[in-house]
Scaffold this motif. Structure first.
Motif, PDB file in Angstrom:
ATOM      1  N   CYS A 314       0.809  -1.224   0.000  1.00 37.96           N
ATOM      2  CA  CYS A 314       0.000   0.000   0.000  1.00 37.96           C
ATOM      3  C   CYS A 314       0.840   1.271   0.000  1.00 37.96           C
ATOM      4  N   THR A 322      -3.588   4.369   2.171  1.00 42.40           N
ATOM      5  CA  THR A 322      -3.399   3.663   0.894  1.00 42.40           C
ATOM      6  C   THR A 322      -2.888   4.589  -0.202  1.00 42.40           C
ATOM      7  N   ASN A 326      -4.597   1.281  -3.802  1.00 42.80           N
ATOM      8  CA  ASN A 326      -5.725   1.504  -2.906  1.00 42.80           C
ATOM      9  C   ASN A 326      -6.769   0.402  -2.990  1.00 42.80           C
ATOM     10  N   CYS A 329      -5.459  -3.165  -1.815  1.00 42.69           N
ATOM     11  CA  CYS A 329      -5.295  -3.218  -0.358  1.00 42.69           C
ATOM     12  C   CYS A 329      -6.641  -3.284   0.343  1.00 42.69           C
TER      13      CYS A 329
END
Length: 463
Positions: A314, A322, A326, A329
């Motif tokens: 991330c 993040t 993004n 994750c």
């Protein structure tokens, strides 16, 4: 003598003495004024993406909305991210607040923590010091410490407990999570959790060392009390009285079986542990439920990240920050763990008839930038979201809050609130009101009264 000493620091206040007048003499148990007996604050460290979880914009351009889709929930009109299916079944308990302006002068973590944990806008020092702006003695107090100071003291445990860690790693400790100007005796007790051993929790500030057993501690404390009687014939000061409170609290915690029993999640059934998720964050939420049963007024769970694998994935410290990847994750790691743990807490409290008297609050230091792409992770190709304090979402449940509703709204890109705009001060005032803490007056060391929070108003329509 060194091996014989015992440590009673941190929450019991032996690390320092009160810098202000203690409110204990004027504190009133206002439990009847609010419906909640306890609050559980679940803080998603790093900055959780409001546009990808709660305030989704399916009609926005693709470079804003991302790949996630909203789903229907148990509450008509309330939609959540498709990767929160368990929580969607509990949405009839939730109030989703989509119009919080948490703007801070740095658009960064330290100031974001401070704003959302205290309700106060960060001062100029957050700009001048940046990440070196660590907690200061005259900071405004953490909302959990305010509640702790205003409630009758729990018989066995501190009124404010935080787990499974103290964010962030020293020397960059986040401001806003301490009692500060109202006195260290109202600091939370910090309980440590371990990602590798999620069923194990420990209080490093409460430990008997060497050959000091409980019996020997009792003998020493009796002797100490005799010495104190003689000493007080010569010394009668606020500092001495504060120190005496710390001594008594420390011994009470060290001697009480309830101190450790509350954190022993291994006592729970395998099915309950599995429902919450056998992770340090899931088990921290389970401990929080046990602390509600032990009548602790304020429990904080700070999301504990994975600096190793998830940190690399991330481009962050492994929590909700993040900057890169993004959506991967969130989908693969963060949302499944959050969904399981928090939905279990809501469901568990409801089934035990505890939700109505327990306020739940999910918040973070910021949202994420709606425009996809963070230069720190390669721009658009890195698929990250940068910091965004200008708009975020909080979620409340229980404690008299009416579930199944959405409050406020942001613009079509989720960049700024446009309807029922509020600030973290409104959230703090709402928490205080739910807990029956409507008197926010305090007295400083010179006997001068002042208010702990002038800004903001109670969001009365939530109740």
């Amino acid at each position: 003598m060194e091996r014989r000493k015992f440590l009673v620091a941190s929450a019991t206040g032996l690390a320092g003495l009160s810098a202000t007048g203690s409110p204990s003499a004027q504190a009133v148990d206002q439990r009847r004024a609010g419906k909640a007996k306890s609050t559980i604050l679940f803080f998603l460290c790093g900055g959780a993406s409001h546009i990808d979880m709660w305030d989704m914009k399916p009609d926005a351009p693709s470079d804003y909305r991302g790949p996630f889709q909203p789903i229907e929930t148990s509450a008509p009109g309330v939609q959540l991210c498709e990767h929160l299916p368990m929580l969607a079944k509990q949405a009839h308990h939730l109030a989703v607040v989509n119009s919080i302006d948490g703007t801070v002068n740095t658009n960064d973590h330290h100031a974001g923590y401070y704003h959302n944990l205290t309700g106060h806008v960060p001062d100029q020092s957050f700009i001048t010091l940046g990440n070196n702006r660590t907690p200061l003695p005259d900071d405004w107090p953490f909302m959990g410490s305010v509640v702790a100071s205003k409630r009758t003291q729990n018989e066995f445990l501190p009124n404010a407990i935080t787990l499974p860690h103290k964010p962030s790693r020293a020397p960059y400790t986040r401001p806003g999570q301490f009692a500060a100007r109202i006195g260290v005796e109202h600091d939370p007790l910090y309980i440590n959790g371990d990602r590798a051993k999620p069923l194990s929790f420990s209080a490093p500030s409460l430990a008997l060392e060497g050959d000091v057993t409980a019996d020997r501690l009792t003998e020493r404390y009796s002797l100490l009390k005799e010495i104190d009687v003689a000493r007080r014939q010569f010394e009668r000061s606020q500092v001495a009285e504060t120190f005496d409170k710390h001594q008594k609290r420390a011994v009470s915690l060290l001697m009480s079986s309830q101190t450790t029993t509350a954190f022993n999640v291994a006592d729970e059934s395998p099915a309950t542990i599995e429902r919450y998720g056998k992770t340090v964050n899931g088990m921290s939420l389970l401990v929080a439920r046990r602390l509600v049963e032990a009548e602790v007024p304020f429990i904080t769970v700070f999301w504990k990240g994975d600096l190793g694998k998830l940190g690399k994935k991330c481009r962050s410290a492994g929590s909700w920050d993040t900057h890169g990847n993004n959506f991967g994750c969130l989908k693969d790691d963060l949302l499944p763990e959050f969904d399981r743990g928090f939905s279990a807490l809501v469901e568990d409290l409801a089934q035990r008839s505890l939700l109505d008297e327990t306020l739940l609050l999910v918040t973070s230091e910021m949202g994420r930038k709606p425009k996809i792409g963070d230069i720190r992770s390669g721009g658009v190709s890195g698929a990250g979201r940068d910091h965004w304090t200008y708009c975020l979402t909080d979620v409340l449940a229980g404690g008299g809050v009416q579930g199944g509703q959405t409050y406020g709204a942001s613009d079509r890109y989720a960049e700024h609130p446009i309807e029922n705009k509020i600030t973290p001060a409104h959230i703090a005032k709402t928490v205080y009101h739910a807990m029956g803490v409507d008197d926010l007056s305090f007295v400083d060391s010179l006997g001068r009264p002042y208010s702990l929070l002038d800004e903001g108003e109670i969001i009365s329509s939530l109740f």
